[in-house]
Design a protein around this motif. Structure first.
Motif, mmCIF file in Angstrom:
data_model
loop_
_atom_site.group_PDB
_atom_site.id
_atom_site.type_symbol
_atom_site.label_atom_id
_atom_site.label_comp_id
_atom_site.label_asym_id
_atom_site.label_seq_id
_atom_site.Cartn_x
_atom_site.Cartn_y
_atom_site.Cartn_z
ATOM 1 N N ILE A 57 0.831 -1.206 0.000
ATOM 2 C CA ILE A 57 0.000 0.000 0.000
ATOM 3 C C ILE A 57 0.867 1.258 0.000
ATOM 4 C CG2 ILE A 57 -0.280 0.174 2.497
ATOM 5 C CD1 ILE A 57 -3.268 0.869 1.910
ATOM 6 N N ALA A 58 0.450 2.242 -0.769
ATOM 7 C CA ALA A 58 1.212 3.491 -0.883
ATOM 8 C C ALA A 58 1.170 4.260 0.434
ATOM 9 C CB ALA A 58 0.630 4.347 -2.011
ATOM 10 N N SER A 59 2.266 4.916 0.729
ATOM 11 C CA SER A 59 2.385 5.689 1.965
ATOM 12 C C SER A 59 1.290 6.754 2.064
ATOM 13 C CB SER A 59 3.771 6.326 2.030
ATOM 14 O OG SER A 59 3.896 7.114 3.171
ATOM 15 N N ALA A 60 1.007 7.429 0.959
ATOM 16 C CA ALA A 60 -0.020 8.482 0.959
ATOM 17 C C ALA A 60 -1.396 7.905 1.281
ATOM 18 C CB ALA A 60 -0.045 9.203 -0.384
ATOM 19 N N SER A 61 -1.671 6.694 0.802
ATOM 20 C CA SER A 61 -2.958 6.044 1.090
ATOM 21 C C SER A 61 -3.076 5.717 2.575
ATOM 22 C CB SER A 61 -3.111 4.762 0.276
ATOM 23 O OG SER A 61 -3.142 5.056 -1.089
ATOM 24 N N LEU A 62 -1.974 5.251 3.166
ATOM 25 C CA LEU A 62 -1.975 4.936 4.596
ATOM 26 C C LEU A 62 -2.180 6.189 5.429
ATOM 27 C CD1 LEU A 62 0.764 2.265 5.413
ATOM 28 C CD2 LEU A 62 -1.689 2.151 5.799
ATOM 29 N N VAL A 63 -1.531 7.280 5.045
ATOM 30 C CA VAL A 63 -1.685 8.546 5.761
ATOM 31 C C VAL A 63 -3.131 9.015 5.664
ATOM 32 C CG1 VAL A 63 -1.073 11.009 5.727
ATOM 33 C CG2 VAL A 63 0.717 9.277 5.613
ATOM 34 N N GLY A 64 -3.716 8.926 4.467
ATOM 35 C CA GLY A 64 -5.116 9.317 4.278
ATOM 36 C C GLY A 64 -6.058 8.493 5.140
ATOM 37 N N LEU A 65 -5.826 7.177 5.186
ATOM 38 C CA LEU A 65 -6.655 6.295 6.013
ATOM 39 C C LEU A 65 -6.504 6.643 7.488
ATOM 40 C CD1 LEU A 65 -8.471 3.802 6.436
ATOM 41 C CD2 LEU A 65 -6.379 2.402 6.362
ATOM 42 N N ALA A 66 -5.270 6.839 7.936
ATOM 43 C CA ALA A 66 -5.014 7.153 9.341
ATOM 44 C C ALA A 66 -5.693 8.461 9.741
ATOM 45 C CB ALA A 66 -3.510 7.236 9.597
ATOM 46 N N LEU A 67 -5.621 9.473 8.893
ATOM 47 C CA LEU A 67 -6.230 10.775 9.217
ATOM 48 C C LEU A 67 -7.757 10.698 9.208
ATOM 49 C CD1 LEU A 67 -3.810 13.188 7.330
ATOM 50 C CD2 LEU A 67 -3.871 12.652 9.782
ATOM 51 N N LYS A 68 -8.311 9.917 8.278
ATOM 52 C CA LYS A 68 -9.776 9.742 8.260
ATOM 53 C C LYS A 68 -10.242 9.063 9.544
ATOM 54 C CE LYS A 68 -13.634 7.404 6.093
ATOM 55 N NZ LYS A 68 -14.284 7.319 7.388
ATOM 56 N N LEU A 69 -9.530 8.023 9.955
ATOM 57 C CA LEU A 69 -9.897 7.309 11.184
ATOM 58 C C LEU A 69 -9.758 8.205 12.406
ATOM 59 C CD1 LEU A 69 -8.273 3.848 10.404
ATOM 60 C CD2 LEU A 69 -10.725 4.348 10.521
ATOM 61 N N LEU A 70 -8.748 9.059 12.425
ATOM 62 C CA LEU A 70 -8.567 9.999 13.528
ATOM 63 C C LEU A 70 -9.772 10.932 13.648
ATOM 64 C CD1 LEU A 70 -6.803 11.374 15.718
ATOM 65 C CD2 LEU A 70 -5.844 12.782 13.877
ATOM 66 N N ILE A 71 -10.208 11.478 12.537
ATOM 67 C CA ILE A 71 -11.381 12.369 12.544
ATOM 68 C C ILE A 71 -12.627 11.604 12.965
ATOM 69 C CG2 ILE A 71 -12.864 13.800 11.078
ATOM 70 C CD1 ILE A 71 -10.217 14.435 9.472
ATOM 71 N N ASP A 72 -12.762 10.369 12.471
ATOM 72 C CA ASP A 72 -13.906 9.533 12.867
ATOM 73 C C ASP A 72 -13.930 9.324 14.382
ATOM 74 O OD1 ASP A 72 -14.651 9.313 10.209
ATOM 75 O OD2 ASP A 72 -13.911 7.252 9.975
ATOM 76 N N LEU A 73 -12.758 9.100 14.980
ATOM 77 C CA LEU A 73 -12.680 8.881 16.428
ATOM 78 C C LEU A 73 -13.210 10.068 17.216
ATOM 79 C CD1 LEU A 73 -9.238 7.077 16.833
ATOM 80 C CD2 LEU A 73 -11.499 6.147 17.400
ATOM 81 N N LEU A 74 -13.042 11.257 16.678
ATOM 82 C CA LEU A 74 -13.563 12.455 17.333
ATOM 83 C C LEU A 74 -15.084 12.331 17.506
ATOM 84 C CD1 LEU A 74 -12.813 15.320 18.372
ATOM 85 C CD2 LEU A 74 -13.316 16.144 16.072
ATOM 86 N N PHE A 75 -15.746 11.834 16.483
ATOM 87 C CA PHE A 75 -17.205 11.674 16.529
ATOM 88 C C PHE A 75 -17.619 10.463 17.355
ATOM 89 C CE2 PHE A 75 -16.426 14.098 12.652
ATOM 90 C CZ PHE A 75 -17.246 15.185 12.887
#
Length: 196
Positions: free
Chosen positions: A158-176
């Motif tokens: 998996i591309a590094s940029a894809s992993l970063v995007g997934l990690a940041l999306k999950l972080l925002i989801d955790l806020l909710f």
């Protein structure tokens, strides 16, 4: 002897997690993959261990469903994205609901760190800077990427940029998910996502 799931009284919070019809096999595959990724994000941000997850299960009276490390490990290994190391089992609806409640409980406990990380992300985005330049976000992204690559089947590819995007999306989801009624929000997202 461990009680059967039918004999276990369901927590009142399960009533907030409706299910019009049982998910089919593919929906359950999607649900368990997503739950494991959310737990991975929590681990990466807050350094949570399986012990913290088991403690949350105890605090939520879910020990009959997830009462020991082996059970938790087997549930997490049921994620079809993980590298196979045996112990896979099917995830049932009660286990999925239990994991939702545990995730949201832990997200509430870690709300300060989650809010701080999201505020930093917003700040870095406004300034046009890479998120990893902020120490908290950099550590989170490194932890997430390293653990994902170590545990997941496609981790190396998996591309590094894809992993970063997934990690940041999950972080925002955790806020909710750490907010009031977060467990309901996560459950409905899982059911909706499980259909795709």
């Amino acid at each position: 002897m461990r009680p059967s799931l039918q004999a276990v009284p369901t927590p009142a919070s399960f009533a907030d997690l409706p299910l019009a019809q049982p998910p089919d096999g593919q929906q359950l595959e999607n649900i368990k993959s997503h739950l494991d990724l959310i737990l991975l994000a929590l681990e990466s941000l807050a350094g949570l261990s399986s012990e913290a997850m088991l403690q949350a299960a105890k605090e939520l009276n879910l020990e009959a469903v997830i009462g020991d490390r082996v059970t938790l490990w087997r549930l997490r290994q049921s994620n079809p994205l993980r590298k196979s190391s045996g112990g896979r089992k099917k995830l049932d609806v009660e286990e999925a609901r239990s994991l939702v409640l545990i995730i949201c409980h832990l997200a509430r406990q870690q709300q300060d760190d989650i809010r701080r990380a999201c505020a930093l992300l917003e700040q870095m985005t406004e300034q046009g800077q890479e998120p990893h330049r902020a120490a908290l976000l950099g550590d989170y992204l490194d932890n997430f990427s390293n653990t994902y690559q170590e545990r997941m089947e496609e981790g190396e590819a998996i591309a590094s940029a894809s992993l970063v995007g997934l990690a940041l999306k999950l972080l925002i989801d955790l806020l909710f998910y750490g907010a009031k009624n977060g467990h309901r929000r996560l459950w409905l997202a899982l059911i909706d996502q499980g259909k795709t």
